[in-house]
Write an enzyme that holds these catalytic residues in place. Structure first.
Site, PDB file in Angstrom:
ATOM      1  N   LYS B 141     -11.136  -8.914  -9.683  1.00 17.60           N
ATOM      2  CA  LYS B 141     -10.265  -9.979 -10.206  1.00 17.60           C
ATOM      3  C   LYS B 141      -9.411 -10.535  -9.078  1.00 17.60           C
ATOM      4  CE  LYS B 141      -6.890 -10.623 -13.987  1.00 17.60           C
ATOM      5  NZ  LYS B 141      -6.123  -9.915 -15.036  1.00 17.60           N
ATOM      6  N   SER B 216      -6.292 -12.117 -19.412  1.00 16.07           N
ATOM      7  CA  SER B 216      -6.447 -12.915 -18.221  1.00 16.07           C
ATOM      8  C   SER B 216      -7.646 -12.519 -17.347  1.00 16.07           C
ATOM      9  CB  SER B 216      -5.178 -12.865 -17.375  1.00 16.07           C
ATOM     10  OG  SER B 216      -4.896 -11.545 -17.016  1.00 16.07           O
ATOM     11  N   SER B 240      -4.884  -7.808 -20.967  1.00 15.86           N
ATOM     12  CA  SER B 240      -5.741  -8.658 -20.144  1.00 15.86           C
ATOM     13  C   SER B 240      -7.065  -8.071 -19.694  1.00 15.86           C
ATOM     14  CB  SER B 240      -4.962  -9.135 -18.918  1.00 15.86           C
ATOM     15  OG  SER B 240      -3.986 -10.067 -19.327  1.00 15.86           O
TER      16      SER B 240
END
Lengths: 96, 551
Positions: B141, B216, B240
């Protein structure tokens, strides 16, 4: 409790909004802050505030040894800086 | 059609970049600039794209058998010399490029992945052991710092930023022999539940390209679901990892706060953030956790507790006894299966409960009375901590700087132009909640609610229960559906935020599909355990996924 004043908050947060942005964000923030209001309706006397998670966190056990550690990638860090002059980072003048 | 033009731009741009031997920065820009950013264009794209196109026809995603470990299979083939690391990485890179025009999971693709794979092959040939993740392509990420690749946090304010160090979790993956295949898309600085607030592009859900992958960590979840990588790292501050895992039909683990070092994770809310893993099976997630967990002197909040071998807890299906969960107690959280949850989701979760009972478990209903207060409390705390953590983005030491005559004007303009709308909202709300005069009304009360939530969890977990709930009140929603009303987006986090406030570990496990407007959409089951008891969660999760009827 006074509702949020976008202009004051922007100054505190060092954030510039365009007039259009401010017009859009203002009501959105007020709506969410209004929703936060539920927190005022709860009975919370004698409840300690929790700063962190429910279990012990390592740093609660004490400080690390006071010994010098060296970061080896200093050149790479300095390369990220936008404006430099010699060993100084250049910034615009600071007015009070 | 907008989407096919986009696809052409991607393919053409990437092909050109490769042909001319451009460095990865150039090829990354081709990928990034081919997407448009504004919500209105997202809706346009969503409307123009084939309504419920799914890209999951690929045989890369095992759907007809119980979930199997990609990592174990690849390691076995690698060590037996049936396949090389270069062949493994090539296969994933090919699939990555094939799916990317549709899914757009990646902000950056590593230009050195094949070289690293070749190095792994070299070491194996010399009799070296590169580690338990040798040659495994893993996506990271983009809010985790990677020294060799850009790290933007999904924000323009870090456009072009190349960190001078690796995040500890990243470093440990490299030390285990993993090949980092690229950086995945996210909501800016982790603030969001759909990946739509990325400053760069919108990621699509591989199950239905007109829908969000969640957020996210949407890029990581979509990349895993689409077979663009074997597994991925994400971060979880309010759900997330778990919510995108649920939306994309993959396994997502949020470890206990302190289990994995946060060093090198761009801080959003420091008392809530954790680094965690996503994969197509519990085995793979366990192997990732083995690699990244453990004390780090660079993170004062990381735990010194011994890291067990998480794989040891997992028993293969054929060796399981008849009632593998006999004697185990579960508590389904009453406040998560009633009002506010789509009936179809509640039904899928109830079916999962029936399956657990068939395996010998005892499932009762438990109540966490302060449950619903967690959501406003979380948003006060997270926004407040974010307003402090994001002060460092001032245009001085890194990132683009807007020219101004005076320092405050420079700060204001650099931050005003560098941050997206959602980040600005949260910084301003956090600033408000922390202001003198408002602290008692908001921040302190949120902390007090945090105490109550921790107490409720403690009570519910002390009987040896594992707690159960849906991960989200709905399956993946349409791109553009919630962007106009921030509050409607926040309400979807109801099931996940309380876990972060208590710092507990939680697993998101695919447990069924819902049909919506002709699309099949995954639903995730959330399992919550006691602090540092990831082994139990993974053990139960593994039994569940090995025995659940195929879907």
């Amino acid at each position: 409790v006074k509702p949020p004043n976008v202009g004051e908050l922007c100054e505190k947060a060092r954030l510039s909004l365009t007039p259009d942005e401010a017009a859009e964000i203002g009501p959105q923030i007020s709506r969410v802050v209004g929703w936060f209001g539920q927190l005022q309706e709860v009975e919370l006397d004698n409840v300690d505030p929790a700063i962190r998670v429910g279990h012990e966190v390592e740093s609660q056990r004490g400080l690390r040894r006071d010994e010098h550690l060296d970061f080896t990638e200093k050149d790479s860090m300095v390369a990220s800086v936008g404006e430099k002059e010699g060993v100084f980072i250049k910034v615009p003048k600071i007015l009070n | 059609m907008a989407s096919s033009l986009g696809a052409q731009a991607h393919a053409h741009g990437y092909g050109q970049a490769q042909a001319h031997g451009y460095g990865d920065a150039r090829s990354a820009r081709f990928f990034r600039n081919a997407g448009d950013l504004s919500p209105s264009s997202c809706r346009f794209r969503a409307a123009m794209a084939t309504a419920s196109a799914s890209i999951l026809a690929s045989p890369a995603i095992p759907r007809s058998k119980p979930a199997a470990s990609q990592i174990s299979r690849l390691q076995t083939q690698l060590r037996k010399k049936e396949i090389s690391a270069v062949e493994i990485v090539t296969e994933y890179l090919d699939r990555l490029r094939e799916k990317e025009p549709d899914v757009k999971s990646f902000l950056h693709i590593s230009s050195s992945a094949l070289d690293e794979a070749a190095e792994i092959d070299g070491r194996l040939a010399r009799g070296d052991d590169p580690g338990p993740l040798a040659g495994i392509p893993i996506a990271i990420k983009d809010n985790l710092c990677t020294q060799g690749m850009p790290s933007t946090g999904g924000s323009r304010i870090l456009d072009g930023y190349r960190p001078p160090y690796d995040a500890t979790a990243v470093k440990r993956l490299k030390e285990s022999g993993a090949v980092l295949i690229g950086k995945t898309n996210l909501d800016e600085f982790g603030m969001g539940s759909s990946t739509e607030s990325s400053a760069y592009q919108v990621t699509s859900n591989p199950w239905d390209l007109s829908r969000v992958p969640g957020g996210s960590s949407g890029g990581s979840a979509a990349a895993v679901a689409a077979g663009q990588c074997a597994c991925a790292l994400g971060s979880d501050t309010g759900g997330s990892i778990r919510q995108p895992a649920s939306f994309c039909g993959v396994v997502g683990l949020k470890p206990t706060y302190g289990r994995v070092s946060r060093f090198g994770l761009m801080a959003y809310a420091s008392s809530l953030d954790v680094v965690g893993c996503l994969g197509t099976s519990v085995d793979d997630v366990s192997l990732l956790l083995n690699a990244i967990a453990g004390h780090d002197p660079a993170d004062a909040t990381s735990s010194s507790k011994v890291v067990p071998n998480y794989l040891k807890a997992l028993v293969p299906a054929k060796e399981l006894p008849g009632n593998p969960l006999a004697g185990m107690k579960f508590g389904i959280i009453k406040e998560t299966i009633g009002e506010g949850v789509e009936p179809a989701v509640a039904q899928v979760v109830k079916n999962a409960v029936v399956h657990l009972e068939k395996l010998g478990a005892v499932v009762q209903e438990v109540s966490l009375p302060t449950f619903s207060l967690g959501l406003p409390a979380y948003y006060v705390l997270a926004a407040s901590e974010a307003s402090s953590n994001l002060s460092r983005y001032d245009g001085i030491r890194y990132g683009p700087r807007v020219v101004a005559d005076e320092l405050n004007a420079m700060y204001g303009a650099s931050r005003g132009q560098g941050f997206g709308a959602e980040v600005k909202r949260r910084i301003l709300m956090g600033t408000y909640a922390l202001s003198a005069g408002y602290y008692d009304a908001f921040y302190k009360r949120a902390q007090q609610v945090r105490t109550l939530i921790q107490q409720d969890f403690k009570k519910a977990l002390e009987d040896g229960h594992i707690l159960l709930s849906p991960v989200a009140p709905s399956p993946a929603f349409k791109i553009g559906e919630k962007v106009l009303d921030p509050l409607s987006m926040y309400l979807g986090d109801l099931m996940t935020v309380n876990v972060n406030m208590a710092g507990l570990p939680a697993l998101s496990l695919p447990c069924g599909l819902i049909e919506d407007e002709g699309s099949k959409l995954p639903v995730g089951l959330q399992l919550i355990g006691n602090a540092f008891e990831e082994e139990e969660l993974l053990r139960v999760g593994h039994i569940f996924e090995q025995t659940v009827p195929t879907w």
